[in-house]
Design a protein around this motif. Sequence first.
Motif, short mmCIF file in Angstrom:
data_model
loop_
_atom_site.label_atom_id
_atom_site.label_comp_id
_atom_site.label_asym_id
_atom_site.label_seq_id
_atom_site.Cartn_x
_atom_site.Cartn_y
_atom_site.Cartn_z
N THR A 1 0.83 -1.21 0.00
CA THR A 1 0.00 0.00 0.00
C THR A 1 0.85 1.25 0.00
O THR A 1 0.42 2.31 -0.47
CB THR A 1 -0.93 -0.01 1.23
N VAL A 2 2.09 1.13 0.54
CA VAL A 2 2.99 2.29 0.58
C VAL A 2 3.31 2.77 -0.84
O VAL A 2 3.55 3.96 -1.07
CB VAL A 2 4.27 1.92 1.35
N LEU A 3 3.31 1.86 -1.81
CA LEU A 3 3.62 2.25 -3.18
C LEU A 3 2.60 3.23 -3.74
O LEU A 3 2.92 3.99 -4.66
CB LEU A 3 3.67 1.01 -4.08
N CYS A 4 1.37 3.22 -3.19
CA CYS A 4 0.34 4.14 -3.69
C CYS A 4 0.63 5.58 -3.31
O CYS A 4 0.05 6.50 -3.90
CB CYS A 4 -1.04 3.73 -3.16
N GLN B 1 -10.54 9.04 -17.71
CA GLN B 1 -9.43 9.45 -18.56
C GLN B 1 -8.09 9.26 -17.85
O GLN B 1 -7.11 8.79 -18.45
CB GLN B 1 -9.60 10.91 -18.97
N SER B 2 -8.03 9.62 -16.57
CA SER B 2 -6.79 9.42 -15.81
C SER B 2 -6.46 7.93 -15.68
O SER B 2 -5.29 7.53 -15.80
CB SER B 2 -6.95 10.04 -14.42
N ILE C 1 -3.42 3.02 -10.07
CA ILE C 1 -4.62 2.84 -10.90
C ILE C 1 -5.69 2.05 -10.14
O ILE C 1 -6.88 2.37 -10.18
CB ILE C 1 -4.25 2.14 -12.22
N HIS C 2 -5.24 1.00 -9.43
CA HIS C 2 -6.19 0.22 -8.63
C HIS C 2 -6.86 1.09 -7.58
O HIS C 2 -8.08 0.99 -7.35
CB HIS C 2 -5.46 -0.95 -7.97
#
Length: 283
Positions: free
Chosen positions: A2-5, A108-109, A174-175
Motif C-alpha cells: 500500500t505504501v507504493l500508492c 481518462q486518468s 490505478i487500482h
Amino acid sequence: MTVLCYIRRKILVVLGVFTSLGLITGMVTPWWVVLVTPDSRLVNGLWYSLSCDVSSGLSLCRSLLLASESTIGSARLEYGLLTLFGTLICMLATVFLILYNPRVNTVQSTITGALTVTLYVISAILTWIAVGKACADNVRLRRNQDLDGPWSLVVSAVAGTMPIFLAVVISFRIHNNVTNIKKERRQKRKTRQFYEQRSCHSSMTMLGNTGTLQSSSLHSSVHSLDISFANHQEVNSLNSLTMEFKENTSISKMSKSPIIMDNTSPIFPADIIPYKFPNNPPY
C-alpha cells in the motif's frame, strides 16, 4: 504494497526520465562484450566496435563499424533494434506518466495510467530480450577467452528493470483510482436515490396539502352559503313580522278611534283622517 500508492508522481517522473537516459546510455556505449588479450582489447557495442592496442602502454583505439568485425557478429543489429525500440517506448511511457494525474479519479486518468503501465512493460520486455541474449554471449565467450566488465550491459540491465518497478507502482495507483471511482459512483447513486425518494415524498405531501386546502375551502364555501341563507331567512322573517306588526297597529287604531255620524256619511275625527267627504260630489 500500500505504501507504493503514496509515492509522489514527481518522483515517478524523475525515475522515468533517468530510466530513459540509462537506456540511451547503455544503447550508444560499446561495452556490451569486451574481449581482453595481452596486447589488445576488443570492445563490442550494438552499433559499432572499438579495437584498442595496449602494447605500448597507451590505448590506441579505432572504430569498427562492420558487423563482421564484431565478436557478436550479425546479432549486434538484433540487439540494437530491440534496445532502440525499448528506449523509444520507455520515453513515450514517460511522456504519458507526465500527463497522468493519479489524484484525479476519472476514467481518462485511469486510461492514461493503464497505457503508461503497458508501455513500460513492453519497454522492459524488449530491453531484457537484448540484455538476456548479450549475457548469454558473454557466458559463452568467457569459456575460451578473457572478458572485461560489460558496463554498458549492466547499465542497460538496471535501466531495463526500472520500467517494471514504475509499472508496478502505477498499477497500484490505478487500482486505488478505480476503487475510488467505484465508491464515488456508489455514493452518487445513493445520493440520487435519496433525493428521488425525498422529491417523491414532497410531491405526495404537497398533493395531500392541496386536497386538504381544497376540502377546507369547499367546507368554508358551503358554511358561508348556509350562513347567508340563514341570514336571508331571518331578514325575511323580520320583514314579515314588521309588516304584520304595522297592520295590527293600524287596525287597532282604527278600531279604537270614534266615528262621528251625521245625516249622510260617517265622519272620522281630525286626528285620524284629516279629510271630510263633501255632501254633494262634483259629478
